[in-house]
Design an enzyme around this catalytic site. Structure first.
Site, mmCIF file in Angstrom:
data_model
loop_
_atom_site.group_PDB
_atom_site.id
_atom_site.type_symbol
_atom_site.label_atom_id
_atom_site.label_comp_id
_atom_site.label_asym_id
_atom_site.label_seq_id
_atom_site.Cartn_x
_atom_site.Cartn_y
_atom_site.Cartn_z
ATOM 1 N N HIS A 192 0.835 -1.224 0.000
ATOM 2 C CA HIS A 192 0.000 0.000 0.000
ATOM 3 C C HIS A 192 0.862 1.263 0.000
ATOM 4 O O HIS A 192 0.426 2.306 0.499
ATOM 5 C CB HIS A 192 -0.955 0.043 1.195
ATOM 6 C CG HIS A 192 -1.671 -1.251 1.452
ATOM 7 N ND1 HIS A 192 -2.864 -1.587 0.850
ATOM 8 C CD2 HIS A 192 -1.330 -2.320 2.223
ATOM 9 C CE1 HIS A 192 -3.241 -2.785 1.253
ATOM 10 N NE2 HIS A 192 -2.328 -3.265 2.083
ATOM 11 N N SER B 190 15.531 22.050 -15.556
ATOM 12 C CA SER B 190 14.342 22.847 -15.815
ATOM 13 C C SER B 190 14.777 24.176 -16.418
ATOM 14 O O SER B 190 15.845 24.696 -16.093
ATOM 15 C CB SER B 190 13.597 23.086 -14.497
ATOM 16 O OG SER B 190 12.825 24.271 -14.590
ATOM 17 N N LYS C 103 16.351 22.103 -10.152
ATOM 18 C CA LYS C 103 15.724 20.849 -10.584
ATOM 19 C C LYS C 103 16.677 19.909 -11.312
ATOM 20 O O LYS C 103 17.518 20.327 -12.097
ATOM 21 C CB LYS C 103 14.536 21.150 -11.516
ATOM 22 C CG LYS C 103 13.362 21.797 -10.822
ATOM 23 C CD LYS C 103 12.711 20.900 -9.781
ATOM 24 C CE LYS C 103 11.763 19.900 -10.372
ATOM 25 N NZ LYS C 103 10.576 20.501 -10.946
ATOM 26 N N GLU D 144 10.342 8.864 -16.762
ATOM 27 C CA GLU D 144 8.959 9.299 -17.023
ATOM 28 C C GLU D 144 8.547 8.991 -18.457
ATOM 29 O O GLU D 144 7.416 8.569 -18.722
ATOM 30 C CB GLU D 144 8.829 10.806 -16.735
ATOM 31 C CG GLU D 144 8.919 11.116 -15.251
ATOM 32 C CD GLU D 144 9.053 12.604 -14.951
ATOM 33 O OE1 GLU D 144 8.829 13.432 -15.849
ATOM 34 O OE2 GLU D 144 9.391 12.930 -13.797
#
Ligand code: ARG
Length: 462
Positions: free
Chosen positions: A156, A277, A283, A290
């Site tokens: 979970h 970024s 970043k 992704e």
């Protein structure tokens, strides 16, 4: 417009119809397979006495030259042809004359395209199998180094029980090993040669189908000519296996993204596999993971599209089946791009073992073991569960791990606790006690790693 028919028609095909019907813009990817198939067909026609030796030689050499010229850039595949098959036949005839027109004897584009697509899918299964082995080897290497890198195991997405990094990534070894097995299985099933099935009902020429099958590396010819030209099960099987690969890659990517996040910091992605970024200087983004996760959608799309295209088609060939190509090619290329990139990202990412360990400790992943400790001291499990529940609450209050409490503090919660508690709930003990087949204990893991090593050696040798 250069088309293969004409006699029966009194009017030219409408331009828009011609373009809509044509497949040359995408089936030119099948050039190599088409030439391999035509070469085998010509050799067989020669051996069966349907073509003379000179005709056969002219065709075989002409085909080899077409392939070489396209590959070197000397010859361009022109969109004025309907498909790759007509491009090859017309170019051949232009170059060698009469014998070129005899190549299509005893053949239809229906068995021709069925053959080309099979050859293409077979190559893809082989190449993707190799790429999977590369990833498996990378996972294996990391497993060997991380049998005592402790981390929380989750259910979970809540910290559950301690495992090791080797054990966690070992789960992915199993998934990709099954994927590898699927490549082998489906290759075996697709390895039957449809050439010679003709349009749908075979041919009256005395074709030697065994010969073309052997020349093209197939185990045997297909057994039913109608099935041969209308079967695309092998495309669907491949797409379904690719979908599973991407499902696995996507889950793994998701975990890597989480582990790489500021909150987890279990791993750090290499700069070479990260992106920045345009506005936020701090970043460092896991774009590759992704994208791999994101590309899963298009591979599933190819599978669903193909299943849907095939479901209502009466036997035998129908033009719907031309739709088997674009999305299949895309799914294959996507997989071939994702696997090595993912492998590179995985190999270069750095682990933070201390952070993982601390996370397992602060997450009370040893709570089950602490309860078992009380059971060993004679307490019924249900009572032990309650005592450890209170203990966890006290730790949350103090923002510490169970093993950070002093013996006095422990005894306040239950007098049953003794100094041997610390050893019983250390992450090392919790993991090392778990040595049944498949468990994270070092001895159990080492047996699995040895088996994996043998599997990889055998697979590489094939
Ligand atoms: N481009 C066609 C395809 O991909 C080739 C087969 C055409 N056969 C036919 N009877 N029109 O399916």
């Amino acid at each position: 417009m250069a088309q293969l028919w004409g006699g029966r028609f009194t009017k030219e095909t409408d331009r828009a119809v011609y373009d809509f019907n044509a497949s040359i813009l995408f089936d030119q990817k099948l050039l190599q397979q088409d030439i391999a198939g035509s070469t085998a067909h010509a050799k067989m026609l020669g051996a069966s006495g349907i073509l003379t030796e000179e005709e056969t030689e002219a065709i075989v050499n002409g085909l080899a030259e077409i392939l070489a010229d396209v590959e070197s850039g000397k010859l361009e595949i022109s969109p004025k042809f309907e498909d790759v098959h007509s491009f090859v036949e017309a170019t051949l005839t232009e170059r060698i004359g009469e014998p070129g027109k005899k190549l299509h004897t005893g053949r239809s584009r229906n068995d021709q395209v069925a053959l080309d697509m099979r050859l293409y899918c077979r190559d893809a299964a082989d190449e993707i199998g190799e790429l999977l082995l590369g990833l498996l080897q990378a996972i294996h290497n990391r497993m060997k180094e991380t049998t005592d890198v402790y981390m929380p195991g989750f259910t979970h997405l809540q910290k559950a029980q301690p495992v090791t990094f080797a054990h966690h990534i070992g789960a992915y070894f199993e998934m990709f090993r099954r994927d590898y097995g699927r490549m082998k299985d489906l290759r075996k099933r697709m390895n039957e040669c449809p050439l010679g099935a003709g349009a749908l009902a075979g041919t009256t020429y005395p074709l030697d189908r065994e010969m073309t099958a052997t020349l093209l590396g197939f185990d045997c010819p297909t057994r039913n000519s109608m099935d041969s030209v209308s079967d695309r099960d092998y495309v669907i099987e491949l797409l379904s296996a690719l979908s599973l690969i991407h499902m696995h890659l996507s889950r793994f990517s998701e975990e890597i993204i989480l582990w790489n996040s500021n909150e987890y910091r279990f791993i750090e992605m290499d700069d070479g596999f990260s992106t920045g970024s345009s506005i936020m200087p701090q970043k460092k983004n896991p774009d590759i993971a992704e994208l791999v996760r994101g590309k899963t959608g298009r591979v599933y799309g190819a599978l669903v599209s193909m299943l849907t295209t095939m479901k209502g088609i009466p036997l035998a060939y129908n033009k719907d089946m031309q739709e088997d190509k674009e999305m299949t090619f895309d799914a294959i290329e996507t997989t071939k791009a994702c696997l090595p990139l993912f492998t590179g990202m995985f190999v270069t990412m750095r682990l933070n073992p201390e952070v993982m360990k601390r996370s397992a400790m602060l997450g009370f992943t040893n709570a089950t073991d602490a309860a078992d400790y009380l059971v060993r001291k004679g307490m019924p499990f249900r009572d032990a569960h309650g005592v450890i529940g209170r203990l966890v609450l006290a730790c949350i209050d103090k923002n510490c791990a169970i093993e950070d409490l002093s013996l006095d503090e422990l005894k306040e919660i239950s007098p049953v606790f003794e100094a041997d508690l610390y050893d019983a709930v250390s992450l090392e003990t919790c993991v090392e006690k778990r040595n049944t087949i498949g468990a994270p204990g070092k001895a159990a893991m080492e047996r699995v790693i040895a088996e994996n090593e043998a599997f990889l050696k055998e697979a590489e040798a094939k």
